[in-house]
Design a protein around this motif. Structure first.
Motif, PDB file in Angstrom:
ATOM      1  N   SER A  66       6.544  -9.941  -5.407  1.00 42.23           N
ATOM      2  CA  SER A  66       6.359 -10.045  -3.959  1.00 42.23           C
ATOM      3  C   SER A  66       7.097  -8.923  -3.251  1.00 42.23           C
ATOM      4  CB  SER A  66       6.842 -11.410  -3.455  1.00 42.23           C
ATOM      5  OG  SER A  66       8.216 -11.580  -3.740  1.00 42.23           O
ATOM      6  N   GLY A  67       6.846  -8.822  -1.975  1.00 47.81           N
ATOM      7  CA  GLY A  67       7.452  -7.755  -1.194  1.00 47.81           C
ATOM      8  C   GLY A  67       6.481  -6.608  -1.010  1.00 47.81           C
ATOM      9  N   ALA A  68       6.382  -6.120   0.209  1.00 49.04           N
ATOM     10  CA  ALA A  68       5.396  -5.090   0.523  1.00 49.04           C
ATOM     11  C   ALA A  68       5.579  -3.839  -0.324  1.00 49.04           C
ATOM     12  CB  ALA A  68       5.479  -4.740   2.007  1.00 49.04           C
ATOM     13  N   ASP A  69       6.813  -3.374  -0.502  1.00 53.79           N
ATOM     14  CA  ASP A  69       7.062  -2.144  -1.255  1.00 53.79           C
ATOM     15  C   ASP A  69       6.736  -2.324  -2.733  1.00 53.79           C
ATOM     16  OD1 ASP A  69       7.887  -0.898   1.038  1.00 53.79           O
ATOM     17  OD2 ASP A  69      10.021  -1.319   0.710  1.00 53.79           O
ATOM     18  N   ALA A  70       7.134  -3.470  -3.295  1.00 47.20           N
ATOM     19  CA  ALA A  70       6.885  -3.720  -4.711  1.00 47.20           C
ATOM     20  C   ALA A  70       5.389  -3.841  -4.998  1.00 47.20           C
ATOM     21  CB  ALA A  70       7.612  -4.986  -5.152  1.00 47.20           C
ATOM     22  N   VAL A  71       4.693  -4.534  -4.129  1.00 49.68           N
ATOM     23  CA  VAL A  71       3.248  -4.685  -4.296  1.00 49.68           C
ATOM     24  C   VAL A  71       2.550  -3.340  -4.141  1.00 49.68           C
ATOM     25  CG1 VAL A  71       1.156  -5.675  -3.281  1.00 49.68           C
ATOM     26  CG2 VAL A  71       3.188  -7.096  -3.594  1.00 49.68           C
ATOM     27  N   SER A  72       2.982  -2.544  -3.170  1.00 51.74           N
ATOM     28  CA  SER A  72       2.382  -1.237  -2.934  1.00 51.74           C
ATOM     29  C   SER A  72       2.523  -0.328  -4.156  1.00 51.74           C
ATOM     30  CB  SER A  72       3.043  -0.587  -1.718  1.00 51.74           C
ATOM     31  OG  SER A  72       2.458   0.661  -1.435  1.00 51.74           O
ATOM     32  N   GLU A  73       3.649  -0.429  -4.855  1.00 49.31           N
ATOM     33  CA  GLU A  73       3.860   0.386  -6.047  1.00 49.31           C
ATOM     34  C   GLU A  73       2.930  -0.024  -7.188  1.00 49.31           C
ATOM     35  OE1 GLU A  73       7.943   0.247  -7.122  1.00 49.31           O
ATOM     36  OE2 GLU A  73       8.638   1.297  -5.329  1.00 49.31           O
ATOM     37  N   LEU A  74       2.540  -1.310  -7.207  1.00 52.14           N
ATOM     38  CA  LEU A  74       1.653  -1.797  -8.260  1.00 52.14           C
ATOM     39  C   LEU A  74       0.198  -1.388  -8.045  1.00 52.14           C
ATOM     40  CD1 LEU A  74       2.721  -5.481  -9.045  1.00 52.14           C
ATOM     41  CD2 LEU A  74       2.782  -3.526 -10.585  1.00 52.14           C
ATOM     42  N   VAL A  75      -0.189  -1.230  -6.779  1.00 54.10           N
ATOM     43  CA  VAL A  75      -1.589  -0.979  -6.454  1.00 54.10           C
ATOM     44  C   VAL A  75      -1.935   0.492  -6.682  1.00 54.10           C
ATOM     45  CG1 VAL A  75      -3.331  -1.011  -4.637  1.00 54.10           C
ATOM     46  CG2 VAL A  75      -1.643  -2.859  -4.789  1.00 54.10           C
ATOM     47  N   ALA A  76      -2.880   0.704  -7.622  1.00 58.21           N
ATOM     48  CA  ALA A  76      -3.312   2.072  -7.922  1.00 58.21           C
ATOM     49  C   ALA A  76      -4.541   2.462  -7.117  1.00 58.21           C
ATOM     50  CB  ALA A  76      -3.603   2.206  -9.412  1.00 58.21           C
ATOM     51  N   GLY A  77      -5.286   1.467  -6.665  1.00 56.46           N
ATOM     52  CA  GLY A  77      -6.485   1.771  -5.886  1.00 56.46           C
ATOM     53  C   GLY A  77      -7.147   0.504  -5.388  1.00 56.46           C
ATOM     54  N   VAL A  78      -7.896   0.630  -4.303  1.00 53.31           N
ATOM     55  CA  VAL A  78      -8.631  -0.507  -3.740  1.00 53.31           C
ATOM     56  C   VAL A  78     -10.040  -0.060  -3.376  1.00 53.31           C
ATOM     57  CG1 VAL A  78      -6.601  -1.719  -2.845  1.00 53.31           C
ATOM     58  CG2 VAL A  78      -7.771  -0.032  -1.429  1.00 53.31           C
ATOM     59  N   SER A  79     -10.974  -0.997  -3.450  1.00 52.33           N
ATOM     60  CA  SER A  79     -12.350  -0.731  -3.019  1.00 52.33           C
ATOM     61  C   SER A  79     -12.917  -2.003  -2.399  1.00 52.33           C
ATOM     62  CB  SER A  79     -13.217  -0.281  -4.195  1.00 52.33           C
ATOM     63  OG  SER A  79     -13.254  -1.279  -5.204  1.00 52.33           O
ATOM     64  N   THR A  80     -13.780  -1.840  -1.429  1.00 54.67           N
ATOM     65  CA  THR A  80     -14.367  -2.996  -0.738  1.00 54.67           C
ATOM     66  C   THR A  80     -15.776  -3.282  -1.242  1.00 54.67           C
ATOM     67  OG1 THR A  80     -15.167  -1.590   1.061  1.00 54.67           O
ATOM     68  CG2 THR A  80     -12.998  -2.604   1.337  1.00 54.67           C
ATOM     69  N   THR A  81     -16.246  -4.497  -0.994  1.00 54.86           N
ATOM     70  CA  THR A  81     -17.582  -4.917  -1.405  1.00 54.86           C
ATOM     71  C   THR A  81     -18.479  -5.013  -0.169  1.00 54.86           C
ATOM     72  OG1 THR A  81     -17.268  -7.311  -1.113  1.00 54.86           O
ATOM     73  CG2 THR A  81     -16.442  -6.331  -3.171  1.00 54.86           C
ATOM     74  N   PRO A  82     -19.788  -5.199  -0.363  1.00 53.27           N
ATOM     75  CA  PRO A  82     -20.701  -5.319   0.789  1.00 53.27           C
ATOM     76  C   PRO A  82     -20.417  -6.508   1.694  1.00 53.27           C
ATOM     77  CG  PRO A  82     -21.935  -4.771  -1.196  1.00 53.27           C
ATOM     78  CD  PRO A  82     -20.537  -5.075  -1.631  1.00 53.27           C
ATOM     79  N   TRP A  83     -19.621  -7.472   1.243  1.00 53.12           N
ATOM     80  CA  TRP A  83     -19.331  -8.624   2.085  1.00 53.12           C
ATOM     81  C   TRP A  83     -18.557  -8.235   3.336  1.00 53.12           C
ATOM     82  CZ3 TRP A  83     -21.519 -13.096   2.435  1.00 53.12           C
ATOM     83  CH2 TRP A  83     -22.185 -13.633   1.330  1.00 53.12           C
ATOM     84  N   VAL A  84     -17.828  -7.138   3.288  1.00 58.69           N
ATOM     85  CA  VAL A  84     -17.081  -6.713   4.484  1.00 58.69           C
ATOM     86  C   VAL A  84     -18.033  -6.280   5.600  1.00 58.69           C
ATOM     87  CG1 VAL A  84     -15.378  -5.089   5.395  1.00 58.69           C
ATOM     88  CG2 VAL A  84     -15.048  -6.091   3.122  1.00 58.69           C
ATOM     89  N   PRO A  85     -18.962  -5.339   5.358  1.00 57.23           N
ATOM     90  CA  PRO A  85     -19.883  -4.978   6.453  1.00 57.23           C
ATOM     91  C   PRO A  85     -20.832  -6.102   6.849  1.00 57.23           C
ATOM     92  CG  PRO A  85     -20.483  -3.842   4.411  1.00 57.23           C
ATOM     93  CD  PRO A  85     -19.148  -4.460   4.186  1.00 57.23           C
ATOM     94  N   ILE A  86     -21.232  -6.942   5.899  1.00 55.09           N
ATOM     95  CA  ILE A  86     -22.115  -8.068   6.239  1.00 55.09           C
ATOM     96  C   ILE A  86     -21.424  -9.002   7.226  1.00 55.09           C
ATOM     97  CG2 ILE A  86     -23.163 -10.182   5.330  1.00 55.09           C
ATOM     98  CD1 ILE A  86     -23.794  -8.608   2.767  1.00 55.09           C
TER      99      ILE A  86
END
Length: 199
Positions: free
Chosen positions: A114-134
């Motif tokens: 937990s924690g914003a900094d710790a989580v940010s270090e774990l995340v290598a990349g993000v991508s969205t699905t079509p459900w966001v624009p729908i």
């Protein structure tokens, strides 16, 4: 168009609320974790936007209430529709470029970190699905419908007109002479027609 304003407003509002509820259970974001084994997590809409499900339920309730609302309530519900649609549209728009807050709960649940900094270090990349624009499109349409409700509410056909008409058509019956048809009507209601004073 005005004659069907109530029906159109109710149907579109219910449809937008239904899309919101369904999309809250669907994957909005895929997160690639840099944790030594590179695995991907799916983030549902309810995790990306925590208020998505409860506000979508509120939209469904507004749609149902609009079908029987009087004039004053139409304006209140129209204003609420505009407000909720605006909030959800802004929050959904932010997910087009997701950041740590949109994925933190899912990452924490999967890794225990937990924690914003710790989580940010774990995340290598993000991508969205079509459900966001729908879903975002549904909120934009709902916002327009909210404006439409406010603009046309005064001209909607009243739901109470049927009962008013019925009362108006039965009222003159008391002032005309009693006849055989009235006797049959009395019998069908379980009343004794002979108990009525003769005209």
């Amino acid at each position: 168009m005005i004659a069907r304003a109530r029906l159109l407003s109710v149907v579109v509002t219910l449809l937008a609320g239904a899309i919101g509820i369904i999309s809250s259970t669907q994957t909005w974001i895929f997160v690639l974790l840099e944790d030594g084994i590179h695995h991907q997590l799916a983030v549902p809409g309810a995790a990306a936007v925590p208020v998505l499900a409860p506000l979508s339920l509120a939209v469904l309730a507004l749609g149902a209430a609009l079908s029987i609302a009087g004039l004053v309530l139409r304006y209140i519900f129209g204003a609420l529709t505009v407000l909720i649609a605006a909030v959800l549209a802004v929050l959904t728009f932010q997910v087009y470029a997701p950041d740590t807050r949109h994925v933190a709960s899912t990452v924490t649940e999967a890794t225990g970190i937990s924690g914003a900094d710790a989580v940010s270090e774990l995340v290598a990349g993000v991508s969205t699905t079509p459900w966001v624009p729908i879903t975002h499109a549904a909120w934009v349409v709902l916002f327009v419908v909210g404006i439409f409700i406010l603009a046309t509410a005064r001209r909607w056909k009243s739901t109470g007109r049927k009962y008013t008409t019925d009362a108006a058509t039965t009222a003159p019956a008391a002032s005309r002479p009693h006849d055989a048809i009235d006797d049959w009507d009395d019998l069908s209601r379980g009343e004794d027609p002979t108990a009525r004073p003769l005209d």
